[in-house]
Design a protein around this motif. Sequence first.
Motif, PDB file in Angstrom:
ATOM      1  N   ALA A 305       0.847  -1.196   0.000  1.00 43.75           N
ATOM      2  CA  ALA A 305       0.000   0.000   0.000  1.00 43.75           C
ATOM      3  C   ALA A 305       0.881   1.245   0.000  1.00 43.75           C
ATOM      4  O   ALA A 305       2.079   1.190   0.299  1.00 43.75           O
ATOM      5  CB  ALA A 305      -0.913  -0.005   1.204  1.00 43.75           C
ATOM      6  N   LEU A 321      -4.097   3.124   5.401  1.00 42.15           N
ATOM      7  CA  LEU A 321      -3.039   2.160   5.139  1.00 42.15           C
ATOM      8  C   LEU A 321      -1.661   2.807   5.196  1.00 42.15           C
ATOM      9  O   LEU A 321      -1.530   4.025   5.153  1.00 42.15           O
ATOM     10  CB  LEU A 321      -3.250   1.522   3.755  1.00 42.15           C
ATOM     11  CG  LEU A 321      -4.660   1.012   3.446  1.00 42.15           C
ATOM     12  CD1 LEU A 321      -4.743   0.550   2.010  1.00 42.15           C
ATOM     13  CD2 LEU A 321      -5.050  -0.120   4.398  1.00 42.15           C
ATOM     14  N   MET A 325       1.852  -2.599   4.544  1.00 39.96           N
ATOM     15  CA  MET A 325       0.724  -3.510   4.321  1.00 39.96           C
ATOM     16  C   MET A 325       0.666  -3.962   2.864  1.00 39.96           C
ATOM     17  O   MET A 325       0.916  -3.176   1.947  1.00 39.96           O
ATOM     18  CB  MET A 325      -0.586  -2.812   4.703  1.00 39.96           C
ATOM     19  CG  MET A 325      -0.620  -2.342   6.144  1.00 39.96           C
ATOM     20  SD  MET A 325      -2.065  -1.328   6.490  1.00 39.96           S
ATOM     21  CE  MET A 325      -1.711  -0.803   8.166  1.00 39.96           C
ATOM     22  N   MET A 327      -1.336  -5.277  -0.407  1.00 41.41           N
ATOM     23  CA  MET A 327      -2.663  -5.072  -0.985  1.00 41.41           C
ATOM     24  C   MET A 327      -2.827  -5.879  -2.265  1.00 41.41           C
ATOM     25  O   MET A 327      -1.871  -6.142  -2.989  1.00 41.41           O
ATOM     26  CB  MET A 327      -2.887  -3.595  -1.303  1.00 41.41           C
ATOM     27  CG  MET A 327      -2.739  -2.653  -0.128  1.00 41.41           C
ATOM     28  SD  MET A 327      -3.940  -2.963   1.169  1.00 41.41           S
ATOM     29  CE  MET A 327      -5.466  -2.490   0.318  1.00 41.41           C
ATOM     30  N   ILE A 337      -7.378  -6.162   1.099  1.00 41.06           N
ATOM     31  CA  ILE A 337      -6.197  -6.206   1.961  1.00 41.06           C
ATOM     32  C   ILE A 337      -5.741  -7.654   2.005  1.00 41.06           C
ATOM     33  O   ILE A 337      -6.476  -8.528   2.467  1.00 41.06           O
ATOM     34  CB  ILE A 337      -6.514  -5.697   3.377  1.00 41.06           C
ATOM     35  CG1 ILE A 337      -7.078  -4.283   3.319  1.00 41.06           C
ATOM     36  CG2 ILE A 337      -5.260  -5.721   4.242  1.00 41.06           C
ATOM     37  CD1 ILE A 337      -7.526  -3.755   4.672  1.00 41.06           C
ATOM     38  N   SER A 370      -0.090  -6.305  10.012  1.00 40.43           N
ATOM     39  CA  SER A 370      -1.065  -5.458   9.315  1.00 40.43           C
ATOM     40  C   SER A 370      -2.413  -5.503  10.006  1.00 40.43           C
ATOM     41  O   SER A 370      -3.066  -4.467  10.213  1.00 40.43           O
ATOM     42  CB  SER A 370      -1.203  -5.906   7.853  1.00 40.43           C
ATOM     43  OG  SER A 370       0.016  -5.764   7.159  1.00 40.43           O
ATOM     44  N   LEU A 374      -4.432  -2.364  11.811  1.00 38.63           N
ATOM     45  CA  LEU A 374      -5.768  -1.981  11.353  1.00 38.63           C
ATOM     46  C   LEU A 374      -6.854  -2.302  12.374  1.00 38.63           C
ATOM     47  O   LEU A 374      -8.011  -1.920  12.187  1.00 38.63           O
ATOM     48  CB  LEU A 374      -6.081  -2.701  10.033  1.00 38.63           C
ATOM     49  CG  LEU A 374      -5.208  -2.301   8.835  1.00 38.63           C
ATOM     50  CD1 LEU A 374      -5.440  -3.241   7.671  1.00 38.63           C
ATOM     51  CD2 LEU A 374      -5.497  -0.864   8.424  1.00 38.63           C
TER      52      LEU A 374
END
Length: 812
Positions: A305, A321, A325, A327, A337, A370, A374
């Motif tokens: 990301a 993001l 991370m 993606m 994700i 990640s 999040l």
Amino acid sequence: MNTPLSWIKAYVPDLDCTDQEYTDAMTLTGTKVEGFERLDKNLEKIVVGRVNKIEKHPDADKLVVCQVQVSENEEVQIVTGAPNVREGALVPVVLDGGRVAASAHDSDPHPDGIKIKKGKLRGVPSYGMMCSIDELGSSKDFYPDADPDGLYILSDNPEYKHAKIGADVPELLGLRDSVFEYEITSNRVDCFSVIGIAREAAATFRKEFKPPVVKETGNHEKASDYIRVSIEDTDLCSRYVARVVKNIKLAPSPEWMQRRLAACGIRPINNVVDITNYVMEEYGQPMHSYDLDKIADHEIIVRRAKDGEVFETLDGQERSLDSSMLMICDGQGPVGIAGIMGGENSKITDEVQTMLFEAACFDGTNIRLSGKKLGMRTDAQAKFEKGLDPNTAMEAINRACQLIEELGAGEVVGGCVDVYPNVKEPNQVAYDPDKINQLLGTDIDEKTMVEYFRKIDLVVDEEKRMVTVPTWRQDLHCMADMAEEVARFYGYDKIPTTLPNTSATSGKLSFKLRMENIARNVAEQFGFSEAMTYSFESPKVFDKLKLKENDPARQCIVISNPLGEDYSIMRTSTLNGMLTSLATNYNRRNKDTRLYELGNIYIPKALPLTELPDERTQLTLGMYGSGDFFDLKGVVEEYVEKIGLTEIKTYDPNAGRPYLHPGRQADIYYEGTLIGYLGEVHPDVLDTYGIGERAYIAVLDMPEIISRASFEIKYSGIARYPAVTRDISMVMKKEIMVGQVEEIIRKGGGKLLESYHLFDVYEGSQIKEGYKSVAYSISFRASDRTLEEKDVNERMEAILNKLKELDIELRS
């Protein structure tokens, strides 16, 4: 990890055991079963009944009287208030004396169930009860066709519409089953799947293992004509497999699939979603599906990301993001994700026509970090975190496509797009039956060992005594691992108790620990008490100790998740802890406090950290009250003498340490190497810590000291020849240190010098201002003869000449 026993038996069809036998045997072979629960708990005498006739209750508007056929020859009368009861419907009926899991008014199962007895409702006899899905201990989540406010009408479900009158309802609904909960260790990733558990069960019970046969699927088209895939960050995504299904037909999944998912605690949704969940449980490989028509440019790009990028996930939440991370992106931007959750912009809806199936292998550590950043936690994420086998991805996605065809959920496009840059190959491990038996204390023949290996799908080359380990067994690397496989299937309970085949040795402390114990003994002998302080400190301590901005001690390791600022760095000095402890004692009016600590400091080799720091043990002595600089110096010298550092120690008063008194401090050197320092604490530092009298500190660097320590003691016999002693009294400037004088005595005395002793220091009115008088007794001796006057005079003359170079005069 939860699995129903019926699903295990689908792959081990000859398995025949009780729940407790299964629990005990699996636990003994290493697949620990935490417990099990019967799905038909408290469900007794519940049969399929047909409502033949319904009449109004004579004395209640909301009740009806039903005549229900419960067997070929028996009809019973049941009074009910269910709004959805109708003639001809097939319903679950609990007979007189039977038991249900919960009541209609309380959906939570009762611990002992509820017993049903015949009785009268408003004066009308009732000989049983017709059941809702809640009363059967389940819910609409797992039986979507059930009416949440009424009876469970079995005949409304195509799977049950032809059920035989009087048939066992728990059996019909798949509730004559047990769900087992396992405690799987993180190194057994293969056992986070039904197939992995079934393989272990087959080996445990010596039964044949029959995994699902995956057949080739797909039409004559090519998936590569529908989708392109590229991986930009191969370190975070080792493999990405994509297949395409068109002409999607969404519908409820078949009853057998719903029941298996429900037993695992997964709510059935529709055939497509259920297939991805089913394969995830079956193979331990998470999958995801996208609406291909929503994938821009029909392209998938696996990349990191961008910092500050915002993405809306399937749950409708916008996620911020960062570049750490991973993606899943299409030609325009993110669509999911990786390994955690898909995006709102590509989700499957009822209008889907063409679907993209994804089976990939992502880096487990990255997925965990990640998800933590999040604040998300999903079933797929939990699987990926373990570190999956990339070779499972292809078989899992092919299994999903096979189910798509079998269930008529769509048309599978031929082929796949498989991006697999670095293929993971099977591992080879040698085994030696003799060494395995020696390690285990057993006498198992090689043939039996080979049978154990093959039972768990290991390929054995008996000639080379080499085992080829499949990539899904990530825990087998060496001979000890192979011995463990033998032990668990042979049976830990069968391994006899034997003494180890080894010679006895006397235990002792390591050299380092012995040196530290001597330090404790010496310190306590001089009245010091041991202290223990925190290794985590505040960056403010550097200012409290008056350290300069460029002082190397300020180069410290910062804790990434500290308890607070006061514990946010790893200490590079033990002084703050010691001074804080002395201050605590002073404020509590404790007199003559003496403390010592053996604690580590942490010196980074580079910042930011690229390797572990240098952890150095420090002996720290601190005191106030009775005693002064020279008392503390005596403790230090006693210790270093005790551990064999018998050579000359030198002291440099120009240490320049800002936290110590400028005129009462010294660095300690041994054979030219700095081994520590001592001194009086600077008055400003004392004020900062709230200590109202003089305090003294000594710090010794234990690694430097221990590397030079020795317990070797050389014997020298009693001297055969007499010693000659000369006393000298000198007048010198105060700035000249006795250490300089002693250096001259040692060099001038040569081999004949036996010892020297400082016996007087005088400063007073009889000596002119700025000077001091120092007196030494010097002893000479030869080991092979009696010394003559001229021998001693030569040595004394050499000493006196050097003293004159420093403007030192002899006192008459």
